[in-house]
Design a protein around this motif. Structure first.
Motif, short mmCIF file in Angstrom:
data_model
loop_
_atom_site.label_atom_id
_atom_site.label_comp_id
_atom_site.label_asym_id
_atom_site.label_seq_id
_atom_site.Cartn_x
_atom_site.Cartn_y
_atom_site.Cartn_z
N HIS A 5 0.86 -1.19 0.00
CA HIS A 5 0.00 0.00 0.00
C HIS A 5 0.89 1.24 0.00
O HIS A 5 1.81 1.37 0.81
CB HIS A 5 -0.90 0.01 1.24
CG HIS A 5 -1.71 1.27 1.38
ND1 HIS A 5 -1.22 2.42 1.97
CD2 HIS A 5 -2.99 1.55 1.00
CE1 HIS A 5 -2.15 3.35 1.95
NE2 HIS A 5 -3.23 2.86 1.37
N HIS A 6 0.61 2.17 -0.93
CA HIS A 6 1.34 3.43 -1.00
C HIS A 6 0.31 4.56 -0.91
O HIS A 6 -0.53 4.72 -1.80
CB HIS A 6 2.11 3.53 -2.32
CG HIS A 6 2.93 4.78 -2.46
ND1 HIS A 6 2.43 5.96 -2.96
CD2 HIS A 6 4.23 5.03 -2.13
CE1 HIS A 6 3.37 6.88 -2.96
NE2 HIS A 6 4.47 6.35 -2.47
N GLY A 7 0.34 5.29 0.20
CA GLY A 7 -0.64 6.35 0.40
C GLY A 7 -0.71 6.73 1.86
O GLY A 7 0.23 6.45 2.63
N VAL A 44 -1.24 -1.02 -4.24
CA VAL A 44 -2.46 -0.24 -4.05
C VAL A 44 -2.04 1.21 -3.86
O VAL A 44 -1.27 1.53 -2.94
CB VAL A 44 -3.25 -0.71 -2.82
CG1 VAL A 44 -4.54 0.10 -2.67
CG2 VAL A 44 -3.57 -2.19 -2.91
N ALA A 45 -2.51 2.12 -4.73
CA ALA A 45 -2.04 3.51 -4.69
C ALA A 45 -2.98 4.41 -5.47
O ALA A 45 -3.85 3.95 -6.21
CB ALA A 45 -0.63 3.60 -5.27
N TRP A 46 -2.80 5.71 -5.29
CA TRP A 46 -3.49 6.71 -6.10
C TRP A 46 -2.56 7.15 -7.24
O TRP A 46 -2.91 7.04 -8.40
CB TRP A 46 -3.88 7.92 -5.24
CG TRP A 46 -4.35 9.12 -6.00
CD1 TRP A 46 -3.74 10.33 -6.07
CD2 TRP A 46 -5.53 9.23 -6.80
NE1 TRP A 46 -4.46 11.20 -6.87
CE2 TRP A 46 -5.57 10.55 -7.33
CE3 TRP A 46 -6.56 8.35 -7.14
CZ2 TRP A 46 -6.59 11.00 -8.17
CZ3 TRP A 46 -7.57 8.81 -7.98
CH2 TRP A 46 -7.58 10.12 -8.48
N THR A 47 -1.38 7.62 -6.89
CA THR A 47 -0.36 7.91 -7.89
C THR A 47 0.88 7.08 -7.58
O THR A 47 1.06 6.64 -6.45
CB THR A 47 0.01 9.41 -7.90
OG1 THR A 47 0.44 9.79 -6.59
CG2 THR A 47 -1.18 10.26 -8.32
N VAL A 48 1.72 6.90 -8.59
CA VAL A 48 2.89 6.04 -8.41
C VAL A 48 4.13 6.74 -8.97
O VAL A 48 4.25 6.89 -10.19
CB VAL A 48 2.70 4.66 -9.06
CG1 VAL A 48 1.77 3.80 -8.24
CG2 VAL A 48 2.13 4.78 -10.48
N PRO A 49 5.04 7.18 -8.12
CA PRO A 49 6.27 7.79 -8.62
C PRO A 49 7.05 6.81 -9.49
O PRO A 49 7.03 5.60 -9.26
CB PRO A 49 7.03 8.13 -7.34
CG PRO A 49 6.00 8.15 -6.25
CD PRO A 49 4.97 7.15 -6.66
N ILE A 53 7.83 2.48 -9.10
CA ILE A 53 7.60 1.43 -10.09
C ILE A 53 8.92 0.75 -10.47
O ILE A 53 9.00 -0.48 -10.58
CB ILE A 53 6.92 2.01 -11.34
CG1 ILE A 53 5.48 2.43 -11.01
CG2 ILE A 53 6.91 1.01 -12.49
CD1 ILE A 53 4.55 1.30 -10.66
N ALA A 54 9.96 1.55 -10.65
CA ALA A 54 11.25 0.99 -11.05
C ALA A 54 11.83 0.08 -9.98
O ALA A 54 12.61 -0.83 -10.29
CB ALA A 54 12.23 2.12 -11.36
N SER A 55 11.42 0.29 -8.72
CA SER A 55 11.97 -0.51 -7.63
C SER A 55 11.23 -1.83 -7.43
O SER A 55 11.64 -2.63 -6.58
CB SER A 55 11.92 0.29 -6.32
OG SER A 55 10.57 0.43 -5.86
N LEU A 56 10.14 -2.05 -8.18
CA LEU A 56 9.32 -3.25 -8.00
C LEU A 56 9.37 -4.08 -9.27
O LEU A 56 8.46 -4.03 -10.10
CB LEU A 56 7.87 -2.85 -7.66
CG LEU A 56 7.69 -1.91 -6.46
CD1 LEU A 56 6.23 -1.49 -6.33
CD2 LEU A 56 8.17 -2.57 -5.17
N ASP A 73 0.04 8.10 -15.65
CA ASP A 73 0.57 8.16 -17.01
C ASP A 73 0.79 6.72 -17.46
O ASP A 73 1.81 6.11 -17.14
CB ASP A 73 1.87 8.96 -17.05
CG ASP A 73 2.38 9.18 -18.47
OD1 ASP A 73 1.92 8.48 -19.39
OD2 ASP A 73 3.27 10.04 -18.66
N LEU A 74 -0.18 6.18 -18.19
CA LEU A 74 -0.11 4.77 -18.55
C LEU A 74 1.11 4.45 -19.40
O LEU A 74 1.63 3.33 -19.35
CB LEU A 74 -1.39 4.37 -19.29
CG LEU A 74 -2.71 4.55 -18.50
CD1 LEU A 74 -3.88 4.04 -19.32
CD2 LEU A 74 -2.66 3.88 -17.15
N ASP A 75 1.58 5.42 -20.18
CA ASP A 75 2.73 5.17 -21.04
C ASP A 75 4.02 4.98 -20.24
O ASP A 75 5.01 4.44 -20.77
CB ASP A 75 2.92 6.33 -22.03
CG ASP A 75 1.81 6.41 -23.06
OD1 ASP A 75 1.17 5.36 -23.31
OD2 ASP A 75 1.56 7.51 -23.58
#
Length: 308
Positions: A5-7, A44-49, A53-56, A73-75
């Motif tokens: 969970h991130h939030g 689980v998050a609202w926004t994801v730095p 993402i790069a760390s997972l 930003d899906l891209d």
């Protein structure tokens, strides 16, 4: 199953307790206590730095805590990452309540009367019965259907528009580019509940307003990016539209001195229409985790090609 969970800390701790009781096999972690990042499969998050993402490296699923995913930003996300928006009663019920409130307020000319009160003016307008007022809802997903259901008991003549054809009892449904003009011509009160995509960005513009009946009213409870702000101000000032209720803006919050704050025909609220309730949303997450374990489709999983 390992989930991060991130939030907000309070929400994370509450959801961890509830999920752990319902699904003890889920290893629920709260940022920044990630442990081994390579073990995390679901987020689980609202926004994801980007750095998160790069760390997972083994992330498989991103569960959004909101009803939309346009904040992402899906891209910039891995192409094979499953993305799931939140579908839960708290969002649906509060959105339906707000839309009913807003439509009734516009039907009964509340912005006009509030402006009159502030100006010290005692005046009135004739109001047709609800059965003679035509209301159109753009977007016929879960939120749009809930809004229409909330409006139906008041007797409005209801219509809906979506990209693909839908059938809803008691609602005159329109679809696609060919259906947009006749839908707008029907809509004396227009409610926007569309997802924000490249196709729908700025759909609330001067062309749209010109296709509506003169003196029509607008409710935007979707995203601020749907609206061309200067076109709305122009339509209000030249009488093509008579009032608007806006719960969303771009940017949020609006800067001090923005004309939406003081325009007499606009009622503005600070993105409070559809609210993710911490106590109920966790159960939607639990349901999806169970679906995932059983190999079933996930409620709210988006089609990344369409963006919703």
């Amino acid at each position: 199953m390992k989930l991060l969970h991130h939030g907000p800390e309070a929400r994370g701790k509450h959801w961890r307790d509830v999920v752990s009781r319902a699904l003890p096999q889920v290893d629920f972690r709260c940022w920044p206590d990630v442990g081994n990042p390579a073990e995390i499969e679901h987020l689980v998050a609202w926004t994801v730095p980007d750095e998160l993402i790069a760390s997972l490296p083994n992330l498989r699923t991103l569960f959004s805590v909101g009803a939309g995913v346009d904040q992402l930003d899906l891209d910039r996300l891995p192409p094979d990452l499953r993305i799931v928006r939140m579908i839960e009663p708290g969002i649906t019920d509060t959105m339906a309540d707000y839309v009913a409130m807003a439509v009734l307020a516009l039907h009964r000319d509340l912005p006009f009367h509030i402006a009159g009160q502030r100006a010290g003016r005692w005046s009135w307008r004739d109001v047709p019965p609800a059965r003679e007022r035509r209301v159109g809802v753009m977007g016929l997903g879960a939120l749009g259907r809930a809004a229409l259901a909330a409006l139906a008991p008041h007797g409005f003549e209801l219509a809906g528009w979506s990209r693909s054809p839908r059938t809803i009892d008691g609602v005159d449904c329109f679809a696609g580019d060919t259906g947009l003009a006749p839908f707008l011509a029907h809509s004396e009160i227009l409610v926007c509940l569309l997802p924000l995509t490249d196709d729908t960005r700025h759909i609330l513009n001067r062309v749209t307003f010109a296709a509506m009946p003169q003196g029509a009213r607008l409710v935007n409870v979707a995203r601020g990016g749907h609206l061309v702000q200067d076109d709305l101000l122009e339509a209000l000032d030249n009488g093509q539209l008579s009032a608007a209720i806006l719960d969303v803006a771009d940017p949020e919050p609006l800067p001090a001195g923005h004309p939406f704050f003081t325009h007499p025909a606009i009622l503005l609220t600070p993105h409070v229409a559809g609210i993710t309730r911490t106590d109920s949303a966790v159960h939607a997450l639990i349901d999806n985790l169970r679906r995932m374990s059983a190999g079933l489709p996930l409620a709210g999983e988006i089609d990344r090609r369409r963006g919703y």
